[in-house]
Scaffold this motif. Structure first.
Motif, PDB file in Angstrom:
ATOM      1  N   PHE A  79     -16.663 -30.036 -39.983  1.00  0.00           N
ATOM      2  CA  PHE A  79     -16.459 -30.533 -38.617  1.00  0.00           C
ATOM      3  C   PHE A  79     -17.826 -30.835 -38.010  1.00  0.00           C
ATOM      4  O   PHE A  79     -18.842 -30.265 -38.417  1.00  0.00           O
ATOM      5  N   ASP A  80     -17.838 -31.762 -37.060  1.00  0.00           N
ATOM      6  CA  ASP A  80     -19.113 -32.124 -36.433  1.00  0.00           C
ATOM      7  C   ASP A  80     -19.113 -31.877 -34.924  1.00  0.00           C
ATOM      8  O   ASP A  80     -20.063 -32.277 -34.233  1.00  0.00           O
ATOM      9  N   ALA A  81     -18.052 -31.250 -34.406  1.00  0.00           N
ATOM     10  CA  ALA A  81     -17.998 -30.904 -32.984  1.00  0.00           C
ATOM     11  C   ALA A  81     -16.991 -29.775 -32.796  1.00  0.00           C
ATOM     12  O   ALA A  81     -16.061 -29.625 -33.592  1.00  0.00           O
ATOM     13  N   ILE A  82     -17.197 -29.000 -31.735  1.00  0.00           N
ATOM     14  CA  ILE A  82     -16.257 -27.943 -31.357  1.00  0.00           C
ATOM     15  C   ILE A  82     -15.904 -28.127 -29.889  1.00  0.00           C
ATOM     16  O   ILE A  82     -16.789 -28.191 -29.030  1.00  0.00           O
ATOM     17  N   LEU A 142      -6.370 -36.188 -37.026  1.00  0.00           N
ATOM     18  CA  LEU A 142      -6.640 -34.769 -36.938  1.00  0.00           C
ATOM     19  C   LEU A 142      -6.085 -34.003 -38.132  1.00  0.00           C
ATOM     20  O   LEU A 142      -4.891 -34.025 -38.404  1.00  0.00           O
ATOM     21  N   ASP A 143      -6.967 -33.323 -38.831  1.00  0.00           N
ATOM     22  CA  ASP A 143      -6.572 -32.385 -39.879  1.00  0.00           C
ATOM     23  C   ASP A 143      -6.028 -31.133 -39.179  1.00  0.00           C
ATOM     24  O   ASP A 143      -6.680 -30.576 -38.296  1.00  0.00           O
ATOM     25  N   PRO A 144      -4.806 -30.674 -39.511  1.00  0.00           N
ATOM     26  CA  PRO A 144      -4.250 -29.473 -38.865  1.00  0.00           C
ATOM     27  C   PRO A 144      -5.169 -28.262 -38.935  1.00  0.00           C
ATOM     28  O   PRO A 144      -5.130 -27.397 -38.054  1.00  0.00           O
ATOM     29  N   SER A 145      -6.023 -28.197 -39.949  1.00  0.00           N
ATOM     30  CA  SER A 145      -6.929 -27.056 -40.079  1.00  0.00           C
ATOM     31  C   SER A 145      -8.018 -27.065 -39.015  1.00  0.00           C
ATOM     32  O   SER A 145      -8.728 -26.060 -38.835  1.00  0.00           O
ATOM     33  N   LEU A 146      -8.154 -28.183 -38.304  1.00  0.00           N
ATOM     34  CA  LEU A 146      -9.145 -28.270 -37.233  1.00  0.00           C
ATOM     35  C   LEU A 146      -8.619 -27.743 -35.903  1.00  0.00           C
ATOM     36  O   LEU A 146      -9.347 -27.710 -34.915  1.00  0.00           O
ATOM     37  N   ILE A 147      -7.355 -27.368 -35.869  1.00  0.00           N
ATOM     38  CA  ILE A 147      -6.770 -26.760 -34.662  1.00  0.00           C
ATOM     39  C   ILE A 147      -6.741 -25.252 -34.897  1.00  0.00           C
ATOM     40  O   ILE A 147      -5.987 -24.751 -35.711  1.00  0.00           O
ATOM     41  N   ARG A 148      -7.595 -24.517 -34.189  1.00  0.00           N
ATOM     42  CA  ARG A 148      -7.767 -23.093 -34.446  1.00  0.00           C
ATOM     43  C   ARG A 148      -7.323 -22.258 -33.250  1.00  0.00           C
ATOM     44  O   ARG A 148      -7.746 -22.504 -32.114  1.00  0.00           O
ATOM     45  N   ARG A 149      -6.481 -21.283 -33.514  1.00  0.00           N
ATOM     46  CA  ARG A 149      -6.033 -20.361 -32.472  1.00  0.00           C
ATOM     47  C   ARG A 149      -7.130 -19.342 -32.159  1.00  0.00           C
ATOM     48  O   ARG A 149      -7.991 -19.064 -32.987  1.00  0.00           O
ATOM     49  N   ALA A 150      -7.046 -18.787 -30.958  1.00  0.00           N
ATOM     50  CA  ALA A 150      -7.916 -17.678 -30.559  1.00  0.00           C
ATOM     51  C   ALA A 150      -7.056 -16.745 -29.720  1.00  0.00           C
ATOM     52  O   ALA A 150      -6.689 -17.083 -28.601  1.00  0.00           O
ATOM     53  N   ASP A 151      -6.707 -15.602 -30.280  1.00  0.00           N
ATOM     54  CA  ASP A 151      -5.801 -14.689 -29.578  1.00  0.00           C
ATOM     55  C   ASP A 151      -6.406 -14.176 -28.281  1.00  0.00           C
ATOM     56  O   ASP A 151      -5.686 -13.890 -27.322  1.00  0.00           O
ATOM     57  N   THR A 178     -14.337 -13.442 -30.282  1.00  0.00           N
ATOM     58  CA  THR A 178     -13.306 -14.219 -30.986  1.00  0.00           C
ATOM     59  C   THR A 178     -13.828 -15.604 -31.342  1.00  0.00           C
ATOM     60  O   THR A 178     -13.581 -16.105 -32.453  1.00  0.00           O
ATOM     61  N   GLY A 179     -14.546 -16.229 -30.426  1.00  0.00           N
ATOM     62  CA  GLY A 179     -15.121 -17.544 -30.720  1.00  0.00           C
ATOM     63  C   GLY A 179     -16.046 -17.479 -31.916  1.00  0.00           C
ATOM     64  O   GLY A 179     -15.999 -18.346 -32.814  1.00  0.00           O
ATOM     65  N   ARG A 180     -16.868 -16.462 -31.959  1.00  0.00           N
ATOM     66  CA  ARG A 180     -17.793 -16.279 -33.082  1.00  0.00           C
ATOM     67  C   ARG A 180     -17.028 -16.058 -34.383  1.00  0.00           C
ATOM     68  O   ARG A 180     -17.338 -16.677 -35.417  1.00  0.00           O
ATOM     69  N   ALA A 181     -16.003 -15.205 -34.367  1.00  0.00           N
ATOM     70  CA  ALA A 181     -15.266 -14.869 -35.578  1.00  0.00           C
ATOM     71  C   ALA A 181     -14.482 -16.068 -36.122  1.00  0.00           C
ATOM     72  O   ALA A 181     -14.475 -16.318 -37.334  1.00  0.00           O
ATOM     73  N   VAL A 182     -13.815 -16.812 -35.211  1.00  0.00           N
ATOM     74  CA  VAL A 182     -12.990 -17.937 -35.666  1.00  0.00           C
ATOM     75  C   VAL A 182     -13.853 -19.044 -36.269  1.00  0.00           C
ATOM     76  O   VAL A 182     -13.525 -19.624 -37.313  1.00  0.00           O
ATOM     77  N   VAL A 183     -14.977 -19.334 -35.638  1.00  0.00           N
ATOM     78  CA  VAL A 183     -15.854 -20.390 -36.162  1.00  0.00           C
ATOM     79  C   VAL A 183     -16.510 -19.936 -37.468  1.00  0.00           C
ATOM     80  O   VAL A 183     -16.638 -20.729 -38.413  1.00  0.00           O
ATOM     81  N   ALA A 184     -16.898 -18.665 -37.543  1.00  0.00           N
ATOM     82  CA  ALA A 184     -17.482 -18.160 -38.792  1.00  0.00           C
ATOM     83  C   ALA A 184     -16.474 -18.263 -39.940  1.00  0.00           C
ATOM     84  O   ALA A 184     -16.829 -18.649 -41.070  1.00  0.00           O
ATOM     85  N   GLU A 185     -15.225 -17.950 -39.651  1.00  0.00           N
ATOM     86  CA  GLU A 185     -14.171 -18.049 -40.669  1.00  0.00           C
ATOM     87  C   GLU A 185     -14.006 -19.496 -41.130  1.00  0.00           C
ATOM     88  O   GLU A 185     -13.834 -19.770 -42.328  1.00  0.00           O
ATOM     89  N   ALA A 186     -14.049 -20.436 -40.187  1.00  0.00           N
ATOM     90  CA  ALA A 186     -13.904 -21.850 -40.539  1.00  0.00           C
ATOM     91  C   ALA A 186     -15.055 -22.312 -41.426  1.00  0.00           C
ATOM     92  O   ALA A 186     -14.853 -23.030 -42.417  1.00  0.00           O
ATOM     93  N   ILE A 187     -16.268 -21.893 -41.095  1.00  0.00           N
ATOM     94  CA  ILE A 187     -17.437 -22.286 -41.898  1.00  0.00           C
ATOM     95  C   ILE A 187     -17.372 -21.649 -43.281  1.00  0.00           C
ATOM     96  O   ILE A 187     -17.584 -22.316 -44.307  1.00  0.00           O
ATOM     97  N   ARG A 221     -15.122 -35.777 -36.224  1.00  0.00           N
ATOM     98  CA  ARG A 221     -14.294 -34.714 -36.800  1.00  0.00           C
ATOM     99  C   ARG A 221     -14.421 -33.453 -35.921  1.00  0.00           C
ATOM    100  O   ARG A 221     -15.043 -32.449 -36.310  1.00  0.00           O
ATOM    101  N   PRO A 222     -13.805 -33.492 -34.744  1.00  0.00           N
ATOM    102  CA  PRO A 222     -13.907 -32.350 -33.824  1.00  0.00           C
ATOM    103  C   PRO A 222     -12.912 -31.246 -34.161  1.00  0.00           C
ATOM    104  O   PRO A 222     -11.799 -31.499 -34.617  1.00  0.00           O
ATOM    105  N   LEU A 223     -13.320 -30.018 -33.906  1.00  0.00           N
ATOM    106  CA  LEU A 223     -12.467 -28.837 -34.070  1.00  0.00           C
ATOM    107  C   LEU A 223     -12.091 -28.335 -32.677  1.00  0.00           C
ATOM    108  O   LEU A 223     -12.953 -28.233 -31.799  1.00  0.00           O
TER     109      LEU A 223
END
Length: 342
Positions: A239-242, A209-218, A224-233, A177-179
């Motif tokens: 997910f078990d991979a990024i 693939l769950d569409p929620s596992l595809i995450r944008r980063a402006d 941004t990496g920290r914020a997007v992953v924190a929001e997902a958690i 289940r990769p993100l």
């Protein structure tokens, strides 16, 4: 000192001095020797800008980068400047700061001073800016795929293929289940190509693939990496991979996972792109796709100077598309020490 001062000292016209400076074989040897002596005596430095404006070779290449805050671009600028210097060329480093108009100006040769070629790493260009483009001077685009055009070359790693390598590595490690972090849709861009390869590899591996596992980063940076992953958690996403579209996003993801008590790589594996020096010193060290920078720099300069790679070079060539090698540098973020020993 001006060219007229040299002419007066040597007892010749300024045009004769110009002919000597530009090594035109129209001046008698004894006169040329007298002119060179006057140049040495007066310490005259030829005004190459003036000569360039009259259409001569500048032996200068414009390198246009979106920023230098990203260590990848700083390293790339240093490598290109060093390699160009060894070939007798000067590099003028320009920053676009993601401004589309600045990038478009360089596409069509509107530079601050005349140059022999432009090497551009675009960030803000639209596909319409590139369609049918015919550059006045050789133009080399790094990273972004473009339609082939006269005098336009594209140099990059295989973004889709490298994404397949990442997914294969994760699947072999038992991840299901990769993100994807850093998605870009609907355009021919680095992020879009890496996402396409990610999706294709997941389909091949039977991963839905769950569409929620595809995450944008402006912005592709640590924050941004920290914020997007924190929001997902925080949103309860499992997910078990990024798969981070670059190392800065990946390093930010590692910070978010650490702050939320997620063990890396036991609970979540992380892989990025670019193989930045700091990735080897992250905690845990970050696995990353490492481009062959030596081959990339050499291919970009060759294209800028009109020298196309041969079959024996470490690149793949199709029309004006030049693909340089890459490898997956596996580190602690995607495989445990015990697994590595096994």
């Amino acid at each position: 000192m001006s060219i007229k001062d040299v002419a007066a000292r040597a007892g010749v016209s300024w045009k004769t001095v110009s002919n000597v400076v530009n090594e035109r074989p129209v001046v008698r040897p004894e006169t040329a020797e007298r002119v060179r002596g006057a140049i040495d005596e007066l310490g005259y430095v030829p005004n190459h800008v003036g000569r360039d404006l009259r259409g001569g070779s500048t032996r200068t290449i414009a390198l246009v980068l979106p920023e230098l805050a990203n260590p990848y671009f700083a390293i790339l600028a240093e490598r290109i400047q060093k390699a160009a210097g060894e070939r007798g060329y000067t590099v003028s480093v320009e920053l676009s700061l993601g401004d589309r108009e600045v990038e478009r100006d360089h596409l069509v040769g509107r530079t601050a001073r005349p140059v022999d070629a432009v090497i551009l790493s675009p960030m803000a260009l639209e596909p319409s800016d590139l369609v049918g483009l015919s550059a006045a001077t050789p133009l080399v685009l790094l990273g972004e795929a473009v339609p082939a055009g006269e005098n336009v070359f594209h140099v990059a790693i295989d973004n889709a293929g490298s994404a397949v390598d990442v997914v294969r590595h994760l699947v072999d490690g038992g991840r299901s289940r990769p993100l994807f972090l850093g998605a870009e849709e609907g355009q021919r861009s680095t992020g879009a190509e890496r996402l396409a390869g990610f999706r294709a590899a997941c389909r091949y591996a039977g991963i839905e693939l769950d569409p929620s596992l595809i995450r944008r980063a402006d912005v592709w940076d640590r924050a941004t990496g920290r914020a997007v992953v924190a929001e997902a958690i925080d949103g309860g996403l499992a997910f078990d991979a990024i798969v981070a579209a670059n190392d800065l996003l990946g390093i930010g993801a590692l910070a978010a996972l650490r702050e939320h008590g997620r063990a890396v790589p036991d609970e979540v594996a992380v892989v990025g792109w670019d193989d930045l020096p700091e990735s080897a010193y992250a905690v845990p060290s970050l696995s990353s796709i490492a481009p062959d920078l030596e081959a990339l720099v050499s291919a970009a300069l060759d294209a800028a100077m009109g020298v196309m790679p041969t079959a024996g070079d470490r690149v793949g060539v199709a029309a004006h598309e030049i693909v340089v090698p890459h490898r997956l540098q596996v580190r602690g973020s995607s495989v445990s020490a015990g697994s590595a020993r096994r």
